[in-house]
Design an enzyme around this catalytic site. Structure first.
Site, short mmCIF file in Angstrom:
data_model
loop_
_atom_site.label_atom_id
_atom_site.label_comp_id
_atom_site.label_asym_id
_atom_site.label_seq_id
_atom_site.Cartn_x
_atom_site.Cartn_y
_atom_site.Cartn_z
N TYR A 110 40.35 46.50 34.25
CA TYR A 110 41.52 47.23 33.72
C TYR A 110 42.48 47.71 34.83
CZ TYR A 110 38.64 51.67 33.62
OH TYR A 110 37.85 52.75 33.87
N GLU A 111 43.63 48.17 34.39
CA GLU A 111 44.76 48.50 35.29
C GLU A 111 45.15 47.29 36.14
OE1 GLU A 111 46.00 50.98 34.31
OE2 GLU A 111 44.36 52.15 33.51
#
Lengths: 591, 591
Positions: B436-437
């Site tokens: 994620y990110e």
């Protein structure tokens, strides 16, 4: 998506590279013609895709359930039916001895089937998998009576088997076991003790379960030289009486939730000695070595499934444009397979999976030669290679199988982390394979501490003879120079061990893990060179499966350019020795 | 076992190595005296061990629950109370702007606290973690009115925030988003669309949730240049009216089960523009860059906990004898920490964790200098380094944090696979941080495709100036020669990119991941050299914590002997280019 067995790659490897097309020329394997081997590959692939794969997710979601009232275990929905079809197809009997109802086919085929089963449901595969080890232990070490009593039903799959080794306070160090075997008047023994992490110790797939249990006879030494092996059936085969070998509960695990991992309490259960008293470790190693090869196939199987899933995703998922201009101009974006970094992850999976498959089947082929070849010297040489490579197959295929499953998961991005996709289960299931049947660190110690020393170093000499013989016979071997460098590194590392380990065994311990990896990378490099060589020849001759052959050339290049250079790093790690590992005193770890 | 914050290592790094003891000389950080920093470290460590850690296993076992009737989400037992204590202690306000109730302390301290929170409960840490990004976006890009309305309550922790970016058909490629923002008469916008994977999109920890939502204005271009950012509260701050921004369900995930990962349906919800129309990507990157650094700390935090757990296990578990003679002669076996291969796994964790902590805090310190130093040139140089290293911190700390959690699990053998021990949860939780990110592949592309090119290459020149300046100023730098080799490799790789990427961006894509890794290893090598240098000086002067200083010398040696040589492999990988990655056509992948 439906699993697709790597049938083309298997045929290419077995027939065109390894020479398994001539196995039928050996008397023992007269049935194993290329046609039959090919049919087994296709049938196993169908079974895996159609019967086994549909049970995989259910197995994970439902898990096994223990009923403390009846001390029984319920497997997930569909397991019983799928297992029944597995048995019905004769898959449990594939390479088992003919005199007890087996089909006596080459062990290589068992490797092939193991991979497919583990691609599609590792948990389910564990039940027949452990049975296979029990069959071998009984067949190799059991008395005629024991074989008569147990083998036929284990081979047919009507009963399953277990390996009961670990106890709460000991796993690796089996010299510490406390389970006791006290002689009864009738020649049997009363087995008392608790075993943990017993795969298939209790379940509802079959009517009877045959436990192979390590225990100590009265007065036996407190080391591994005081361990004996016993066969302890759940129901006594003659009377049908329930033997007090009860499941005390199930482990709650990160993965392989459909595999019943049991605490087993032996409460004076009747057991019969397998082999000689206090020689249990050797019988245990018969099961264990076989199990180690099977676990290697588990790592590969999961990685193959992860590759297929992540490849399909990468072809479908539209996100961003190719850096060299749109490849899907009519769509809102290009499929992510156009991106070099995504291809890096896919290529890594594909190339390493195929390399690992080659390593495993090379070992499987040697195993077949070691039992079936008429020439003593060939048999011995093959057995040397199998013994040497067994820990390598187990550790490298499970480490890299796990890493590849993680790369597959990474290709999916956020989807890979959700349970809507099968990748996260493949990762969770695959994690155990680096641990059980001897952690991968133990495999490395087995390699450097035991296998290198056996027969005065003959095992590793057999490997070097294979590798250098190949270079000698093939002056135009693809990637010859890179392969030579890697073989040289392995030789240097072996020499380093020969010089340092005898005077300081901790140096062997420090070098063990990188040495095993170096050997794996080198042997796989050798096999990639062979595969590329065959691909060149066949392409030149206009034979074979062109896309597959082309892919082999690119994959070999990828291997030698992007993976093989790790060998230098490993050599430097080995060469730096134990000092930085052993220097810490107690106060340094959490200073 | 109870978590023990790495307070000594933090003080050593911050005060003795990085120079954060002089931060208070900067006007902006006048309060940040060494005493205060030290107190923050100790208090955060206590909070993590006593308040946060006890919620971790419950969070995993219970997960979050969605009620489709009320569209509400219940967090696991204990989360609400632990979050309340986090708020009560002022931890949400630590480095937030003073004018809205923040404490205005250095960002480095936020890094320190993030690590501890993530060591003890990553899922819980996500709620304030995302809020922090929302605060920054509003503070940097929001109008005075928006700041007045939202910042105080977000900073106090009374409300939480979210980042609503991803939609079902797009994650990485945000140009494809479909969420629409239609102007209302009152200056607000009606937001319509579905967002997925929204952390903390709905939960019961606080009364109001403030969503920062990417959406498209009417007629906006169909690329990332057509995206605007909106603030969309769950309840309208003036009227208290429920805004139609509803949770449509939760994801079922491999880990971080205590973190509510929501599908969010915006059904004409009222939103207000943050920053300029069509400039949403830049505002989004304010949140994103910060979130990336935080996610790096997640990787490190989990790895630190895995180290502590596996170290404790290795000291307790008795199995086999030391290869150099019994170390626990009165016991049945020696603790497994005596075995070189077990120490290899523990050292790898410790050395890499401390190196990653050094990299992160070096970056955090530069972040503080970039906002607080009076000298323009220093500020700019620091900002260059932060921008360059942000993707490196995110990707390397999460990749290696995950790997280290896996090594910790491996130390435990079979126990590590069971849910009786926390390791398997650390591995499952840690898996998401690589995704994620921005996946770690995206981080690598950000590094080579964006950061290297920024300001004509000034960012990477700033890094080389830092590295070569260190060598110049420290002729007796520990491990100087090995460090020089690695810096040289990074220079060669950078040159390779400068020569190849402009004419063929796919070459940059092919090199991206190994290049990021090479940079991480080199900068960490530089920091290990610095740490060892300080340790030498302090030991010579009879100052400091002797066991810690001694450990630093051994660890630096381990790093340069066993980890740093990977750099050569990475350079060769980069150097071999894209060809073997890009050669496959469609028919080759499953030939």
């Amino acid at each position: 998506m439906q699993y697709q067995a790597p049938a083309n790659d298997l045929r290419f490897l077995l027939f065109d590279v390894l020479g398994a097309d001539t196995l039928h020329e050996l008397e023992k394997y007269a049935d194993a013609t290329p046609d039959l081997i090919s049919a087994v590959i296709d049938e196993a692939g169908k079974l895996a895709a159609e019967v086994i794969q549909p049970t995989n997710q259910t197995g994970d979601r439902q898990g096994c359930h223990y009923d403390p009232e009846t001390k029984s275990v319920k497997t997930p929905d569909g397991f019983k039916e799928a297992y029944a079809k597995f048995v019905e197809g004769g898959w449990t009997a594939l390479d088992a001895p003919i005199e007890f109802g087996g089909q006596g086919l080459p062990h290589t085929l068992k490797f092939v089937v193991d991979e497919m089963v583990c691609s599609t449901n590792l948990s389910l595969g564990m039940y027949p998998g452990l049975t296979h080890g029990a069959i071998s232990a009984l067949h190799t070490h059991g008395s005629y009576e024991l074989k008569q009593t147990y083998l036929e039903k284990l081979i047919s799959g009507e009963w399953t088997g277990t390996m009961c080794l670990t106890e709460p306070h000991c796993g690796t160090d089996l010299g510490l076991i406390r389970t006791k075997a006290t002689p009864n008047d009738d020649g049997s023994y009363a087995i008392e003790g608790t075993k943990i992490w017993i795969t298939g110790g209790e379940h509802d797939l079959v009517d009877n379960i045959v436990h192979l249990v390590l225990a100590k006879l009265p007065g036996a030494p407190d080391t591994t030289k005081g361990i004996s092996l016993f066969v302890v059936p759940k129901f006594l085969p003659d009377s049908g009486e329930r033997n007090p070998a009860f499941c005390g509960g199930l482990e709650h695990k990160m993965g392989i939730k459909g595999s019943a991992t049991c605490v087993m309490n032996f409460e004076g259960a009747k057991g019969w000695l397998v082999g000689e008293p206090n020689k249990g470790m050797s019988a245990m190693f018969t099961m264990m070595n076989e199990a180690r090869l099977m676990v290697g196939m588990q790592g590969l199987g999961l990685a193959e499934m992860a590759y297929q899933e992540s490849l399909a995703f990468a072809k479908e998922r539209l996100q961003s444009r190719s850096l060299s201009g749109p490849k899907n101009p009519d769509g809102p974006a290009d499929p992510i397979i156009v991106h070099p970094d995504v291809r890096r992850m896919l290529m890594r999976q594909k190339v390493l999976n195929e390399g690992m498959r080659a390593l495993a089947l090379f070992t499987g082929h040697q195993l077949d030669l070691s039992v079936a070849h008429p020439d003593d010297a060939v048999r011995e040489n093959a057995d040397d290679l199998v013994q040497l490579l067994t820990p390598v197959v187990k550790a490298f295929l499970t480490d890299e199988g796990y890493n590849n499953a993680n790369w597959g998961q990474q290709v999916l991005g956020g989807s890979g982390f959700t349970q809507d996709w099968p990748l996260e289960q493949l990762v969770r299931d695959g994690r155990i394979a680096r641990i059980y049947e001897g952690t991968n660190g133990i495999q490395a110690m087995d390699l450097v501490g035991r296998k290198l020393a056996l027969k005065g170093g003959q095992l590793v000499r057999a490997l070097f003879a294979e590798l250098t013989g190949y270079l000698k016979d093939n002056p135009d071997a693809p990637h010859r120079e890179e392969l030579k460098v890697s073989i040289k590194s392995l030789e240097q590392a072996t020499l380093w061990l020969a010089q340092n380990a005898p005077k300081d065994p901790e140096q062997a311990g420090a070098a063990a893990s990188p040495y095993l990896r170096l050997m794996a990378l080198t042997v796989i490099g050798y096999l990639w060179s062979r595969m590329a060589g065959v691909a060149h020849r066949q392409l030149d001759a206009g034979e074979g499966n062109t896309p597959l052959l082309e892919s082999k050339l690119v994959s070999a290049r990828y291997y030698f350019e992007k993976l093989m250079p790790e060998a230098d790093w490993l050599l430097r790690d080995i060469d730096s020795g134990k000092d930085s590992l052993m220097a810490f005193e107690d106060q340094h770890w959490m200073a």
